[in-house]
Write a protein that holds these residues in place. Structure first.
Motif, PDB file in Angstrom:
ATOM      1  N   CYS A 193       0.857  -1.184   0.000  1.00 18.55           N
ATOM      2  CA  CYS A 193       0.000   0.000   0.000  1.00 18.55           C
ATOM      3  C   CYS A 193       0.896   1.238   0.000  1.00 18.55           C
ATOM      4  CB  CYS A 193      -0.898   0.016   1.233  1.00 18.55           C
ATOM      5  SG  CYS A 193      -1.762  -1.548   1.534  1.00 18.55           S
ATOM      6  N   ILE A 194       0.738   2.088  -0.997  1.00 15.61           N
ATOM      7  CA  ILE A 194       1.608   3.254  -1.160  1.00 15.61           C
ATOM      8  C   ILE A 194       0.774   4.527  -1.109  1.00 15.61           C
ATOM      9  CG2 ILE A 194       3.258   4.400  -2.686  1.00 15.61           C
ATOM     10  CD1 ILE A 194       3.793   1.605  -3.923  1.00 15.61           C
ATOM     11  N   ASN A 195       1.083   5.388  -0.138  1.00 18.31           N
ATOM     12  CA  ASN A 195       0.407   6.676  -0.046  1.00 18.31           C
ATOM     13  C   ASN A 195       1.201   7.694  -0.862  1.00 18.31           C
ATOM     14  OD1 ASN A 195      -0.116   9.465   1.115  1.00 18.31           O
ATOM     15  ND2 ASN A 195      -1.674   8.276   2.183  1.00 18.31           N
ATOM     16  N   LYS A 196       0.614   8.188  -1.935  1.00 14.48           N
ATOM     17  CA  LYS A 196       1.318   9.078  -2.854  1.00 14.48           C
ATOM     18  C   LYS A 196       1.473  10.493  -2.306  1.00 14.48           C
ATOM     19  CE  LYS A 196      -0.747   6.617  -6.780  1.00 14.48           C
ATOM     20  NZ  LYS A 196      -1.617   6.753  -7.983  1.00 14.48           N
ATOM     21  N   LYS A 197       0.571  10.899  -1.429  1.00 14.30           N
ATOM     22  CA  LYS A 197       0.615  12.268  -0.914  1.00 14.30           C
ATOM     23  C   LYS A 197       1.552  12.405   0.280  1.00 14.30           C
ATOM     24  CE  LYS A 197      -3.962  13.757  -2.511  1.00 14.30           C
ATOM     25  NZ  LYS A 197      -5.276  14.334  -2.109  1.00 14.30           N
ATOM     26  N   GLU A 198       1.441  11.481   1.222  1.00 14.22           N
ATOM     27  CA  GLU A 198       2.257  11.551   2.433  1.00 14.22           C
ATOM     28  C   GLU A 198       3.566  10.771   2.294  1.00 14.22           C
ATOM     29  OE1 GLU A 198       1.473  13.466   4.922  1.00 14.22           O
ATOM     30  OE2 GLU A 198      -0.422  14.054   3.982  1.00 14.22           O
ATOM     31  N   ASN A 199       3.701  10.058   1.181  1.00 18.72           N
ATOM     32  CA  ASN A 199       4.927   9.308   0.892  1.00 18.72           C
ATOM     33  C   ASN A 199       5.286   8.298   1.985  1.00 18.72           C
ATOM     34  OD1 ASN A 199       5.514  10.574  -1.626  1.00 18.72           O
ATOM     35  ND2 ASN A 199       6.277  12.363  -0.531  1.00 18.72           N
ATOM     36  N   PHE A 200       4.326   7.434   2.329  1.00 17.43           N
ATOM     37  CA  PHE A 200       4.651   6.329   3.223  1.00 17.43           C
ATOM     38  C   PHE A 200       4.019   5.053   2.677  1.00 17.43           C
ATOM     39  CE2 PHE A 200       0.594   7.743   4.997  1.00 17.43           C
ATOM     40  CZ  PHE A 200      -0.054   6.548   5.297  1.00 17.43           C
ATOM     41  N   LYS A 201       4.512   3.918   3.168  1.00 21.30           N
ATOM     42  CA  LYS A 201       4.081   2.629   2.640  1.00 21.30           C
ATOM     43  C   LYS A 201       3.734   1.669   3.773  1.00 21.30           C
ATOM     44  CE  LYS A 201       7.054   3.229  -1.406  1.00 21.30           C
ATOM     45  NZ  LYS A 201       8.119   2.667  -2.274  1.00 21.30           N
ATOM     46  N   VAL A 202       2.805   0.768   3.468  1.00 20.75           N
ATOM     47  CA  VAL A 202       2.369  -0.263   4.405  1.00 20.75           C
ATOM     48  C   VAL A 202       2.252  -1.569   3.628  1.00 20.75           C
ATOM     49  CG1 VAL A 202       0.527  -1.039   5.949  1.00 20.75           C
ATOM     50  CG2 VAL A 202       1.083   1.395   5.810  1.00 20.75           C
ATOM     51  N   ALA A 203       2.593  -2.672   4.266  1.00 23.72           N
ATOM     52  CA  ALA A 203       2.441  -3.981   3.629  1.00 23.72           C
ATOM     53  C   ALA A 203       1.538  -4.859   4.478  1.00 23.72           C
ATOM     54  CB  ALA A 203       3.801  -4.651   3.451  1.00 23.72           C
ATOM     55  N   SER A 204       0.820  -5.759   3.818  1.00 26.53           N
ATOM     56  CA  SER A 204       0.018  -6.745   4.548  1.00 26.53           C
ATOM     57  C   SER A 204       0.318  -8.124   3.978  1.00 26.53           C
ATOM     58  CB  SER A 204      -1.483  -6.447   4.432  1.00 26.53           C
ATOM     59  OG  SER A 204      -1.966  -6.752   3.135  1.00 26.53           O
ATOM     60  N   PHE A 205       0.166  -9.131   4.839  1.00 28.84           N
ATOM     61  CA  PHE A 205       0.381 -10.510   4.385  1.00 28.84           C
ATOM     62  C   PHE A 205      -0.631 -11.422   5.051  1.00 28.84           C
ATOM     63  CE2 PHE A 205       2.276 -14.745   5.038  1.00 28.84           C
ATOM     64  CZ  PHE A 205       2.375 -15.128   3.706  1.00 28.84           C
ATOM     65  N   TYR A 206      -1.278 -12.245   4.218  1.00 27.02           N
ATOM     66  CA  TYR A 206      -2.203 -13.258   4.723  1.00 27.02           C
ATOM     67  C   TYR A 206      -1.711 -14.617   4.242  1.00 27.02           C
ATOM     68  CZ  TYR A 206      -6.371 -16.067   5.493  1.00 27.02           C
ATOM     69  OH  TYR A 206      -7.236 -17.054   5.907  1.00 27.02           O
ATOM     70  N   SER A 207      -1.446 -15.509   5.188  1.00 23.89           N
ATOM     71  CA  SER A 207      -0.927 -16.829   4.841  1.00 23.89           C
ATOM     72  C   SER A 207      -2.049 -17.763   4.404  1.00 23.89           C
ATOM     73  CB  SER A 207      -0.191 -17.433   6.039  1.00 23.89           C
ATOM     74  OG  SER A 207       0.202 -18.765   5.758  1.00 23.89           O
ATOM     75  N   LEU A 208      -1.843 -18.411   3.269  1.00 26.49           N
ATOM     76  CA  LEU A 208      -2.776 -19.431   2.796  1.00 26.49           C
ATOM     77  C   LEU A 208      -2.310 -20.824   3.206  1.00 26.49           C
ATOM     78  CD1 LEU A 208      -3.457 -18.026  -0.798  1.00 26.49           C
ATOM     79  CD2 LEU A 208      -4.918 -17.836   1.222  1.00 26.49           C
ATOM     80  N   ASP A 209      -1.194 -20.868   3.909  1.00 24.38           N
ATOM     81  CA  ASP A 209      -0.671 -22.126   4.443  1.00 24.38           C
ATOM     82  C   ASP A 209      -1.285 -22.331   5.823  1.00 24.38           C
ATOM     83  OD1 ASP A 209       0.727 -24.270   5.390  1.00 24.38           O
ATOM     84  OD2 ASP A 209       2.711 -23.497   4.882  1.00 24.38           O
ATOM     85  N   LYS A 210      -2.220 -23.251   5.929  1.00 20.94           N
ATOM     86  CA  LYS A 210      -2.960 -23.441   7.174  1.00 20.94           C
ATOM     87  C   LYS A 210      -2.073 -23.918   8.321  1.00 20.94           C
ATOM     88  CE  LYS A 210      -6.515 -22.129   4.973  1.00 20.94           C
ATOM     89  NZ  LYS A 210      -6.912 -20.707   5.124  1.00 20.94           N
ATOM     90  N   ARG A 211      -0.889 -24.414   8.008  1.00 21.87           N
ATOM     91  CA  ARG A 211       0.033 -24.820   9.070  1.00 21.87           C
ATOM     92  C   ARG A 211       0.676 -23.614   9.744  1.00 21.87           C
ATOM     93  NH1 ARG A 211       4.543 -27.616   6.366  1.00 21.87           N
ATOM     94  NH2 ARG A 211       4.334 -25.690   5.170  1.00 21.87           N
ATOM     95  N   GLU A 212       0.716 -22.485   9.027  1.00 25.40           N
ATOM     96  CA  GLU A 212       1.340 -21.272   9.554  1.00 25.40           C
ATOM     97  C   GLU A 212       0.384 -20.088   9.374  1.00 25.40           C
ATOM     98  OE1 GLU A 212       5.044 -20.796   7.554  1.00 25.40           O
ATOM     99  OE2 GLU A 212       5.898 -22.657   8.329  1.00 25.40           O
ATOM    100  N   PRO A 213      -0.711 -20.053  10.125  1.00 27.31           N
ATOM    101  CA  PRO A 213      -1.702 -18.981   9.965  1.00 27.31           C
ATOM    102  C   PRO A 213      -1.120 -17.614  10.330  1.00 27.31           C
ATOM    103  CG  PRO A 213      -2.149 -20.250  11.947  1.00 27.31           C
ATOM    104  CD  PRO A 213      -1.083 -21.000  11.199  1.00 27.31           C
ATOM    105  N   GLU A 214      -1.454 -16.621   9.523  1.00 34.63           N
ATOM    106  CA  GLU A 214      -0.958 -15.260   9.780  1.00 34.63           C
ATOM    107  C   GLU A 214      -1.764 -14.260   8.960  1.00 34.63           C
ATOM    108  OE1 GLU A 214       3.014 -12.486   8.928  1.00 34.63           O
ATOM    109  OE2 GLU A 214       3.208 -14.674   8.951  1.00 34.63           O
ATOM    110  N   PHE A 215      -2.110 -13.149   9.578  1.00 33.81           N
ATOM    111  CA  PHE A 215      -2.663 -11.997   8.875  1.00 33.81           C
ATOM    112  C   PHE A 215      -2.036 -10.780   9.539  1.00 33.81           C
ATOM    113  CE2 PHE A 215      -4.664  -9.433   6.174  1.00 33.81           C
ATOM    114  CZ  PHE A 215      -6.049  -9.400   6.055  1.00 33.81           C
ATOM    115  N   SER A 216      -1.060 -10.183   8.886  1.00 31.18           N
ATOM    116  CA  SER A 216      -0.259  -9.146   9.530  1.00 31.18           C
ATOM    117  C   SER A 216      -0.135  -7.901   8.667  1.00 31.18           C
ATOM    118  CB  SER A 216       1.143  -9.690   9.841  1.00 31.18           C
ATOM    119  OG  SER A 216       1.770 -10.156   8.657  1.00 31.18           O
ATOM    120  N   PHE A 217       0.159  -6.777   9.348  1.00 32.16           N
ATOM    121  CA  PHE A 217       0.429  -5.503   8.682  1.00 32.16           C
ATOM    122  C   PHE A 217       1.800  -5.016   9.144  1.00 32.16           C
ATOM    123  CE2 PHE A 217      -4.017  -5.859   8.008  1.00 32.16           C
ATOM    124  CZ  PHE A 217      -4.343  -5.045   6.933  1.00 32.16           C
TER     125      PHE A 217
END
Length: 365
Positions: A193-217
Motif C-alpha cells: 500500500c503506497i500513499n502518494k501524498k504523504e509518501n509512506f508505505k504499508v504492507a500486509s500478508f495473509y498466509s494461505l498455508d494453514k500450518r502457519e496462519p498469519e494476517f499481519s500488517f
C-alpha cells in the motif's frame, strides 16, 4: 546569479585552510603554519589516495574527472572526507536523481524549499520512478486500487517488489535476497500500500498455508503493526480483507503469467533457487477429502464419518457410519427409504466428494 554569488561568498560556505591550521601555531605565526601545510602536502602516498578518490567519485556519483582535476589535492581530500562522514552514498545518488527528475517535471512537489530531509527526497524519487516504470512493470503486478492518494497492489515478481517496496526495510524487497519474496508470494497474499501524498508505505500478508496462519500488517520500517495503526482508510482495509480472505484466493505467485514466470526464473538463475521448495505442501488425497467432507457436513450434524476411497471410482460417495455401519469395518449403502422410515433425514448426509461446491462452500447432497 546573485543568489549563487551570495552563497559562494557566505562565510558559512567558505573554508580557509591557512586560518584553520594557524590555530596549531604558537601565536598564529605564519612560519609555523606554512611548515605544517608543507608537511601535510608531503604525506606519503597522497597521490595514490587522491587518484582513488577521483575514481570513486567518478564511478559512484558520475562527477566529471575534469572537474575534480581542478581541485587542489588537499582540498579534494577534505571534500571527500566531508562527503563520506556527513552523507550516505545512496542518499546522494537519490539527490542527484531528484534534481534530474525535477528538471524533467516528474517530481510532483517541485518546490525544493519544502524538503527538510533525505527521506522526503527519496520518497519523491520513488514515486517518480513508479510513474516511469509503471508500463514496464504492468505485467508484474496486480493492481487492486489506484487513485490520486493511494496505490494498492500485489507484487508478482521480485523486480516489482524491489521497485514498489523501495525506501522500506521489508525483507521481501532486499537487494540480492529473493528468498524472502519467494517464500511469501508462494504461500500467501502479499499486498503493498503506497500513499502518494504523504509518501509512506504499508504492507500486509495473509498466509494461505494453514500450518502457519498469519494476517499481519507492517510499516515502512518493517515493524509489525495493527491495521488500525497503518494509516489506511477503512474502505481500503476492507478491500485488503476481502482480497486476502476470499475462499478462492491464490498466492501472488500463481497470478503471474507463465511467460513472466519463465522470464523471472531465468533472471534469478544465479541465485540457484529451488522454486518447488516454496510451495505450500499438498495434503494427501485422504486428508483433502476428509477436509472437504468435514466442511460439507458441518460440526454437530453427524458423527464418526466413515469414508470410502477407491481411485477407480471417482464418483464414490461417503456415508455417515452411525447410520450405515454394519460392523466396524464395512460401511454399506442404507436400504431404500431408510432415512425417511428411521427419521434420520435431518441428521444424515449423502455427499458426492468429487462434486463442485456451490457459492457458499457447501457440497451437493
Amino acid at each position: 546569479m546573485s543568489r549563487a554569488r551570495d552563497l559562494r561568498n557566505s562565510p558559512e560556505n567558505n573554508l580557509n585552510l591557512f586560518d584553520l591550521f594557524s590555530m596549531f601555531s604558537i601565536d598564529g605565526k605564519t612560519k609555523y603554519t606554512e611548515m605544517l601545510l608543507r608537511l601535510m602536502k608531503s604525506t606519503p602516498n597522497i597521490d595514490q589516495h587522491v587518484k582513488e578518490i577521483k575514481t570513486h567519485l567518478t564511478n559512484e556519483l558520475n562527477i566529471k574527472k575534469s572537474d575534480l582535476d581542478l581541485i587542489p589535492d588537499i582540498q579534494l581530500i577534505l571534500f571527500f572526507k566531508m562527503v563520506d562522514n556527513l552523507f550516505n552514498l545512496s542518499d546522494l545518488k537519490s539527490f542527484q536523481k531528484f534534481c534530474e527528475y525535477n528538471e524533467r517535471g516528474l517530481i510532483k512537489e517541485n518546490d525544493v524549499s519544502k524538503y527538510s530531509d533525505f527521506e522526503q527526497i527519496i520518497n519523491a524519487v520513488s514515486n517518480a520512478d513508479l510513474v516511469l516504470e509503471a508500463k514496464s512493470l504492468e505485467k508484474q503486478v496486480n493492481i487492486l486500487f489506484d487513485n490520486d492518494e493511494w496505490l494498492i497492489l500485489r507484487p508478482l515478481t521480485y523486480e516489482s517488489s524491489k521497485k514498489y517496496g523501495a525506501n522500506t526495510k521489508w525483507c521481501t524487497k532486499l537487494e540480492d535476497t529473493p528468498d524472502y519474496f519467494m517464500k511469501y508470494t508462494h504461500r500467501g497474499v502479499l499486498i503493498y500500500c503506497i500513499n502518494k501524498k504523504e509518501n509512506f508505505k504499508v504492507a500486509s500478508f495473509y498466509s494461505l498455508d494453514k500450518r502457519e496462519p498469519e494476517f499481519s500488517f507492517w510499516d515502512q520500517k518493517d515493524n509489525r503493526i495493527d491495521s488500525l495503526e497503518s494509516g489506511l482508510p477503512s474502505e481500503l482495509r476492507d478491500l485488503i480483507a476481502k482480497v486476502s480472505l476470499d475462499p478462492h484466493a491464490k498466492p501472488n505467485r500463481l497470478l503471474l503469467s507463465m511467460d513472466e514466470k519463465t522470464k523471472e526464473e531465468k533472471s534469478l538463475s544465479r541465485y540457484r533457487l529451488d522454486f518447488n521448495a516454496y510451495q505450500i505442501p499438498q495434503t494427501s488425497t485422504t486428508e483433502s477429502r476428509i477436509s472437504r467432507i468435514s466442511q460439507a457436513l458441518g460440526d454437530g450434524d453427524v458423527y464418526n464419518t466413515n469414508i470410502l476411497f477407491n481411485d477407480d471410482q471417482p464418483s464414490l460417495q461417503t456415508y455417515s457410519d452411525n447410520l450405515f455401519r454394519v460392523n466396524d469395518d464395512t460401511p454399506q449403502t442404507p436400504p431404500p427409504n431408510y432415512w425417511e422410515t428411521e427419521g434420520f433425514l435431518t441428521q444424515s448426509r449423502l455427499i458426492d466428494i468429487n462434486s463442485t461446491p456451490n457459492d457458499d462452500g457447501a457440497y451437493n447432497i
